[in-house]
Design a protein around this motif. Structure first.
Motif, PDB file in Angstrom:
ATOM      1  N   ALA B 387       0.828  -1.199   0.000  1.00 49.07           N
ATOM      2  CA  ALA B 387       0.000   0.000   0.000  1.00 49.07           C
ATOM      3  C   ALA B 387       0.864   1.252   0.000  1.00 49.07           C
ATOM      4  CB  ALA B 387      -0.920   0.005   1.204  1.00 49.07           C
ATOM      5  N   SER B 388       1.960   1.213   0.748  1.00 48.88           N
ATOM      6  CA  SER B 388       2.813   2.398   0.801  1.00 48.88           C
ATOM      7  C   SER B 388       3.592   2.564  -0.497  1.00 48.88           C
ATOM      8  CB  SER B 388       3.769   2.306   1.986  1.00 48.88           C
ATOM      9  OG  SER B 388       4.543   1.138   1.864  1.00 48.88           O
ATOM     10  N   VAL B 389       3.727   1.456  -1.216  1.00 46.17           N
ATOM     11  CA  VAL B 389       4.473   1.512  -2.470  1.00 46.17           C
ATOM     12  C   VAL B 389       3.752   2.382  -3.507  1.00 46.17           C
ATOM     13  CG1 VAL B 389       5.277   0.118  -4.417  1.00 46.17           C
ATOM     14  CG2 VAL B 389       5.646  -0.660  -2.097  1.00 46.17           C
ATOM     15  N   LEU B 390       2.424   2.465  -3.366  1.00 43.26           N
ATOM     16  CA  LEU B 390       1.658   3.267  -4.323  1.00 43.26           C
ATOM     17  C   LEU B 390       2.208   4.696  -4.389  1.00 43.26           C
ATOM     18  CD1 LEU B 390      -0.826   3.316  -6.247  1.00 43.26           C
ATOM     19  CD2 LEU B 390      -2.108   4.280  -4.365  1.00 43.26           C
ATOM     20  N   PHE B 391       2.763   5.159  -3.267  1.00 42.25           N
ATOM     21  CA  PHE B 391       3.261   6.530  -3.246  1.00 42.25           C
ATOM     22  C   PHE B 391       4.393   6.756  -4.234  1.00 42.25           C
ATOM     23  CE2 PHE B 391       0.971   6.682   0.781  1.00 42.25           C
ATOM     24  CZ  PHE B 391       0.303   7.872   0.592  1.00 42.25           C
ATOM     25  N   PHE B 392       5.160   5.703  -4.534  1.00 44.31           N
ATOM     26  CA  PHE B 392       6.244   5.980  -5.478  1.00 44.31           C
ATOM     27  C   PHE B 392       5.735   6.141  -6.903  1.00 44.31           C
ATOM     28  CE2 PHE B 392       7.426   2.680  -8.359  1.00 44.31           C
ATOM     29  CZ  PHE B 392       7.226   1.455  -7.756  1.00 44.31           C
ATOM     30  N   THR B 393       4.514   5.707  -7.176  1.00 43.30           N
ATOM     31  CA  THR B 393       3.992   5.953  -8.520  1.00 43.30           C
ATOM     32  C   THR B 393       3.791   7.454  -8.748  1.00 43.30           C
ATOM     33  OG1 THR B 393       1.707   5.689  -7.812  1.00 43.30           O
ATOM     34  CG2 THR B 393       2.800   3.739  -8.668  1.00 43.30           C
ATOM     35  N   GLY B 394       3.794   8.249  -7.668  1.00 40.35           N
ATOM     36  CA  GLY B 394       3.743   9.706  -7.807  1.00 40.35           C
ATOM     37  C   GLY B 394       4.865  10.202  -8.701  1.00 40.35           C
ATOM     38  N   ALA B 395       6.050   9.592  -8.551  1.00 39.92           N
ATOM     39  CA  ALA B 395       7.197   9.988  -9.368  1.00 39.92           C
ATOM     40  C   ALA B 395       6.930   9.716 -10.843  1.00 39.92           C
ATOM     41  CB  ALA B 395       8.442   9.232  -8.914  1.00 39.92           C
ATOM     42  N   LEU B 396       6.228   8.617 -11.119  1.00 43.08           N
ATOM     43  CA  LEU B 396       5.948   8.243 -12.511  1.00 43.08           C
ATOM     44  C   LEU B 396       4.881   9.155 -13.127  1.00 43.08           C
ATOM     45  CD1 LEU B 396       7.187   5.584 -11.211  1.00 43.08           C
ATOM     46  CD2 LEU B 396       6.002   4.390 -13.019  1.00 43.08           C
ATOM     47  N   VAL B 397       3.736   9.247 -12.450  1.00 37.06           N
ATOM     48  CA  VAL B 397       2.617   9.942 -13.079  1.00 37.06           C
ATOM     49  C   VAL B 397       2.833  11.447 -13.166  1.00 37.06           C
ATOM     50  CG1 VAL B 397       0.937   8.169 -12.511  1.00 37.06           C
ATOM     51  CG2 VAL B 397       1.247  10.079 -10.955  1.00 37.06           C
ATOM     52  N   ALA B 398       3.548  12.026 -12.169  1.00 35.56           N
ATOM     53  CA  ALA B 398       3.749  13.477 -12.208  1.00 35.56           C
ATOM     54  C   ALA B 398       4.583  13.887 -13.424  1.00 35.56           C
ATOM     55  CB  ALA B 398       4.413  13.949 -10.919  1.00 35.56           C
ATOM     56  N   SER B 399       5.376  12.947 -13.963  1.00 36.66           N
ATOM     57  CA  SER B 399       6.191  13.295 -15.134  1.00 36.66           C
ATOM     58  C   SER B 399       5.341  13.420 -16.401  1.00 36.66           C
ATOM     59  CB  SER B 399       7.272  12.237 -15.351  1.00 36.66           C
ATOM     60  OG  SER B 399       6.701  11.076 -15.910  1.00 36.66           O
ATOM     61  N   THR B 400       4.055  13.023 -16.339  1.00 37.00           N
ATOM     62  CA  THR B 400       3.220  13.116 -17.537  1.00 37.00           C
ATOM     63  C   THR B 400       2.430  14.421 -17.612  1.00 37.00           C
ATOM     64  OG1 THR B 400       1.330  12.075 -16.464  1.00 37.00           O
ATOM     65  CG2 THR B 400       2.867  10.609 -17.569  1.00 37.00           C
ATOM     66  N   VAL B 401       2.434  15.198 -16.498  1.00 39.65           N
ATOM     67  CA  VAL B 401       1.600  16.408 -16.453  1.00 39.65           C
ATOM     68  C   VAL B 401       1.927  17.362 -17.602  1.00 39.65           C
ATOM     69  CG1 VAL B 401       1.066  18.472 -15.111  1.00 39.65           C
ATOM     70  CG2 VAL B 401       1.242  16.271 -13.980  1.00 39.65           C
ATOM     71  N   TRP B 402       3.208  17.716 -17.713  1.00 46.63           N
ATOM     72  CA  TRP B 402       3.590  18.689 -18.753  1.00 46.63           C
ATOM     73  C   TRP B 402       3.512  18.113 -20.157  1.00 46.63           C
ATOM     74  CZ3 TRP B 402       5.333  23.976 -18.584  1.00 46.63           C
ATOM     75  CH2 TRP B 402       5.036  24.592 -17.365  1.00 46.63           C
ATOM     76  N   PRO B 403       4.003  16.902 -20.390  1.00 45.95           N
ATOM     77  CA  PRO B 403       3.839  16.353 -21.738  1.00 45.95           C
ATOM     78  C   PRO B 403       2.376  16.329 -22.208  1.00 45.95           C
ATOM     79  CG  PRO B 403       5.432  15.055 -20.553  1.00 45.95           C
ATOM     80  CD  PRO B 403       4.886  16.048 -19.576  1.00 45.95           C
ATOM     81  N   VAL B 404       1.450  15.964 -21.321  1.00 48.98           N
ATOM     82  CA  VAL B 404       0.047  15.912 -21.736  1.00 48.98           C
ATOM     83  C   VAL B 404      -0.497  17.318 -21.999  1.00 48.98           C
ATOM     84  CG1 VAL B 404      -2.300  15.377 -20.960  1.00 48.98           C
ATOM     85  CG2 VAL B 404      -0.471  13.709 -20.633  1.00 48.98           C
ATOM     86  N   ALA B 405      -0.298  18.225 -21.035  1.00 52.78           N
ATOM     87  CA  ALA B 405      -0.867  19.571 -21.178  1.00 52.78           C
ATOM     88  C   ALA B 405      -0.228  20.315 -22.350  1.00 52.78           C
ATOM     89  CB  ALA B 405      -0.695  20.352 -19.879  1.00 52.78           C
ATOM     90  N   CYS B 406       1.104  20.256 -22.472  1.00 54.96           N
ATOM     91  CA  CYS B 406       1.761  20.937 -23.587  1.00 54.96           C
ATOM     92  C   CYS B 406       1.343  20.319 -24.913  1.00 54.96           C
ATOM     93  CB  CYS B 406       3.272  20.850 -23.468  1.00 54.96           C
ATOM     94  SG  CYS B 406       3.914  21.729 -22.056  1.00 54.96           S
ATOM     95  N   GLY B 407       1.176  18.996 -24.917  1.00 56.59           N
ATOM     96  CA  GLY B 407       0.751  18.325 -26.139  1.00 56.59           C
ATOM     97  C   GLY B 407      -0.595  18.818 -26.627  1.00 56.59           C
ATOM     98  N   LEU B 408      -1.414  19.308 -25.703  1.00 63.22           N
ATOM     99  CA  LEU B 408      -2.727  19.810 -26.099  1.00 63.22           C
ATOM    100  C   LEU B 408      -2.712  21.275 -26.508  1.00 63.22           C
ATOM    101  CD1 LEU B 408      -4.896  18.047 -23.395  1.00 63.22           C
ATOM    102  CD2 LEU B 408      -5.221  17.839 -25.847  1.00 63.22           C
ATOM    103  N   TYR B 409      -1.707  22.034 -26.012  1.00 63.87           N
ATOM    104  CA  TYR B 409      -1.723  23.475 -26.273  1.00 63.87           C
ATOM    105  C   TYR B 409      -0.597  23.971 -27.180  1.00 63.87           C
ATOM    106  CZ  TYR B 409      -5.305  24.181 -22.699  1.00 63.87           C
ATOM    107  OH  TYR B 409      -6.466  24.171 -21.988  1.00 63.87           O
ATOM    108  N   TRP B 410       0.570  23.334 -27.130  1.00 61.82           N
ATOM    109  CA  TRP B 410       1.713  23.854 -27.877  1.00 61.82           C
ATOM    110  C   TRP B 410       1.954  23.020 -29.130  1.00 61.82           C
ATOM    111  CZ3 TRP B 410       6.051  24.273 -23.534  1.00 61.82           C
ATOM    112  CH2 TRP B 410       5.597  25.129 -22.536  1.00 61.82           C
ATOM    113  N   PRO B 411       1.867  23.626 -30.310  1.00 59.19           N
ATOM    114  CA  PRO B 411       2.244  22.875 -31.517  1.00 59.19           C
ATOM    115  C   PRO B 411       3.737  22.536 -31.496  1.00 59.19           C
ATOM    116  CG  PRO B 411       1.185  24.963 -32.079  1.00 59.19           C
ATOM    117  CD  PRO B 411       1.422  24.983 -30.615  1.00 59.19           C
ATOM    118  N   SER B 412       4.503  23.301 -30.706  1.00 58.17           N
ATOM    119  CA  SER B 412       5.960  23.103 -30.695  1.00 58.17           C
ATOM    120  C   SER B 412       6.390  21.919 -29.825  1.00 58.17           C
ATOM    121  CB  SER B 412       6.640  24.377 -30.176  1.00 58.17           C
ATOM    122  OG  SER B 412       6.167  24.685 -28.887  1.00 58.17           O
TER     123      SER B 412
END
Lengths: 72, 473, 41
Positions: B387-412
């Protein structure tokens, strides 16, 4: 990002740095900032009221959409 | 073992009652649609504001929100509550993205579709590994949570409780698809909200907030300290963790595709705001328990113990219903949206592009059953440390925030930029998890991936045409 | 004191990253909303 947003970000960070510095200056030991009774009441009853509001709003929206037959 | 809060007879009655209710409603709602794959996966793509908001809230209220949030309040005081509540930010910030997704990809089905079309196959693989680890972790913790909670609340055997919750969610998701998930989520979220209101209102009628505050100042002043180091450490973690979870996971993307275009923005804002009040309320019950010197056998049992104290056996039954509803409403969403992702992205796009609509629907149903079985299998040994291991997935998923959001707004935003951002963010987040503190994994991961994304888009810009996101159905 | 400084550093970093993300999304959304209103006259 535009220049404005860089400006606001750097403004924010310097503000935080100043705040950090200020807390450091004022309290030689570990600083603390306890919420008073009034603030605590706002937090607790605010949360409770928010939950009540959310429930009422959700039910109201459901009722309106149900009447119009637009639930899905 | 401690005495269960609820007599096993009453617990059984409640389990049977609600299981029958969810399954019957699920099957009934499942029959209302057209019966094709799109209807099964996305409930006809026309969900209104009420159901859309409720399903977001119910899915985001996990077993943790009712049990871990009070524990956070109990242990870390006000910052514990606030930091938990900040997880609502993920939903609120996704609102503008949701609107954009709805316009750019009107006929898409999953978040995997977006990554593949926007950043290509290689990025898709990185994304799939991240989402697979996260989803499995999430499924297992919910399933284990179900076993552990039902055991603590009613004395059920760990495996029995788990089988019941997974079994019920799997059955109604299998027969009703997304319609069943969304319909039951509406009732489940209302149940959770109303019952929490009752418990919290009664609790604060007995112990007014001024008394609680006085007791806390006298015995645990640190809990009210807004500069508490432990509080500052966790403050932003759940905000960034939640953004990572919401922005990348197909649970939320499938809600976007399933909702009507005109309601999608408002439903994420309303859902996020409404959800934020729940950890504040449950967290303050944790503080109330601390102030009234309640004896708790385990810290995560603060909420059940408090409620049983206040309302007797009736209170224990209420908590049981809230927990059962939270668990099933989260598990059903996880099962449905992950099955969608596997059927669409792996079965249809990778193995069998020529599959018919009927075959796609059948594949989705198979995935629901397989995922339910896999979850059961993996949670069977009861590895509490997991159960405590789930916390390390924070490191994985947080790295997708900018790629996803920028992918939707920035053509660059470019393919290699997105891949580098996800990999570098994950690596730095994991390093921070082990070297500094678990609670800064998400913060560091998001920070590094943001910098990589900005630098790559500035110096090696791509020229993406938005029309490339529209794929023939 | 040491512990407090560490915590504050992480707090500030987290706040900044969150703020940057919010700013990025709001800007993207505004540009998109402007495009939308242009398209619809």
């Amino acid at each position: 990002m535009k220049r404005r947003s860089w400006l606001s970000l750097s403004g924010l960070s310097s503000l935080l740095a100043i705040a950090a510095h200020a807390t450091e200056q004022e309290a030689p030991s570990t600083p603390s900032w306890e919420v008073g009774a009034e603030g605590f009441r706002w937090i607790v009853y605010g949360g409770l009221f928010g939950l009540l509001l959310a429930t009422v709003v959700l039910l109201a929206i459901w009722f309106r959409e149900w009447q119009k037959g637009k639930l899905w | 073992m401690a005495e269960p809060f609820l007599a096993p007879g009453i617990a059984w009655m409640l389990v049977v009652l609600f299981s029958v209710l969810w399954i019957a409603l699920g099957i009934w709602w499942g029959r209302q649609g057209k019966g094709d794959a799109d209807d099964f996966m996305l409930a006809g793509r026309n969900i209104g504001l009420a159901l859309s908001t409720a399903t977001l809230m119910a899915s985001w209220v996990t077993g943790n929100t009712t049990l871990l949030a009070p524990e956070f309040g109990y242990r870390n005081g006000l910052w514990g509550m606030f930091s938990y509540a900040l997880a609502g930010l993920g939903l609120i910030l996704f609102a503008p993205l949701a609107l954009r997704i709805k316009d750019l990809m009107p006929s898409a089905r999953t978040s995997g579709d977006f990554i593949r079309l926007r950043y290509g196959r290689a990025a898709w693989w990185v994304f799939m590994v991240i989402t697979a680890i996260y989803t499995l972790g999430f499924l297992i913790t919910q399933a284990m949570g179900a076993g552990i909670l039902l055991e603590a609340l009613s004395g059920f055997d760990y495996r029995l409780g788990m089988v019941v919750v997974i079994g019920v969610s799997t059955i109604y998701t299998l027969f009703g698809g997304m319609r069943a998930v969304v319909g039951t989520d509406f009732i489940q979220s209302l149940l959770i909200m109303v019952l929490l209101l009752v418990v919290a209102a009664l609790a604060y009628m007995r112990f007014p907030s001024s008394d609680v505050h006085q007791a806390l100042i006298a015995s645990h002043p640190q809990r009210l300290n807004l500069l508490l180091p432990a509080g500052l450490l966790i403050a932003w973690n759940s905000a960034l963790f939640s953004m990572g979870e919401v922005f990348h996971s197909n649970i939320w993307w499938s809600r976007v595709f399933a909702s009507r275009r005109t309601v999608v923005f408002r439903s994420f804002v309303l859902g996020g705001l409404g959800w934020m009040t729940i950890p504040i309320v449950t967290g303050s019950i944790g503080l109330l328990a601390l102030a009234s010197k309640l004896e708790v056998p385990q810290v995560n049992m603060v909420f059940p113990v408090m409620t049983a104290q206040l309302l007797g056996a009736g209170g224990a039954a209420l908590v049981f219903i809230v927990v059962f509803a939270s668990l099933t409403s989260t598990l059903d969403s996880l099962l449905a949206s992950t099955a969608d992702l596997l059927a669409e992205d792996v079965f249809l796009k990778l193995f069998k592009p020529e599959a018919s609509d009927r075959e796609l629907k059948l594949a989705t149903q198979w995935m629901v059953v397989l995922l339910g079985g896999l979850t059961l299998l993996l949670s069977w040994p009861r590895l509490d440390s997991l159960a405590s291991v789930l916390f390390f997935t924070g490191a994985l998923v947080a790295s997708t925030v900018w790629p996803v959001a920028c992918g939707l707004y920035w053509p660059s935003a470019s393919r290699s930029g997105a891949i580098a951002a996800m990999l570098a963010g994950t690596a730095c987040g994991l390093a921070a998890y082990w070297l500094i503190a678990p609670y800064c994994a998400a913060v560091l991961s998001a920070a590094v991936s943001a910098v990589v994304m900005i630098v790559a888009s500035r110096f090696w810009p791509a020229e993406f045409r938005w029309s490339q996101l529209q794929e023939e159905a | 004191m040491q512990e407090f400084h560490w915590a504050l550093l992480i707090f500030i970093t987290g706040g900044l990253v969150t703020a940057a993300t919010v700013v990025m999304i709001i800007q993207g959304h505004r540009r998109y909303a402007a495009e939308l209103s242009e398209r619809h006259g």
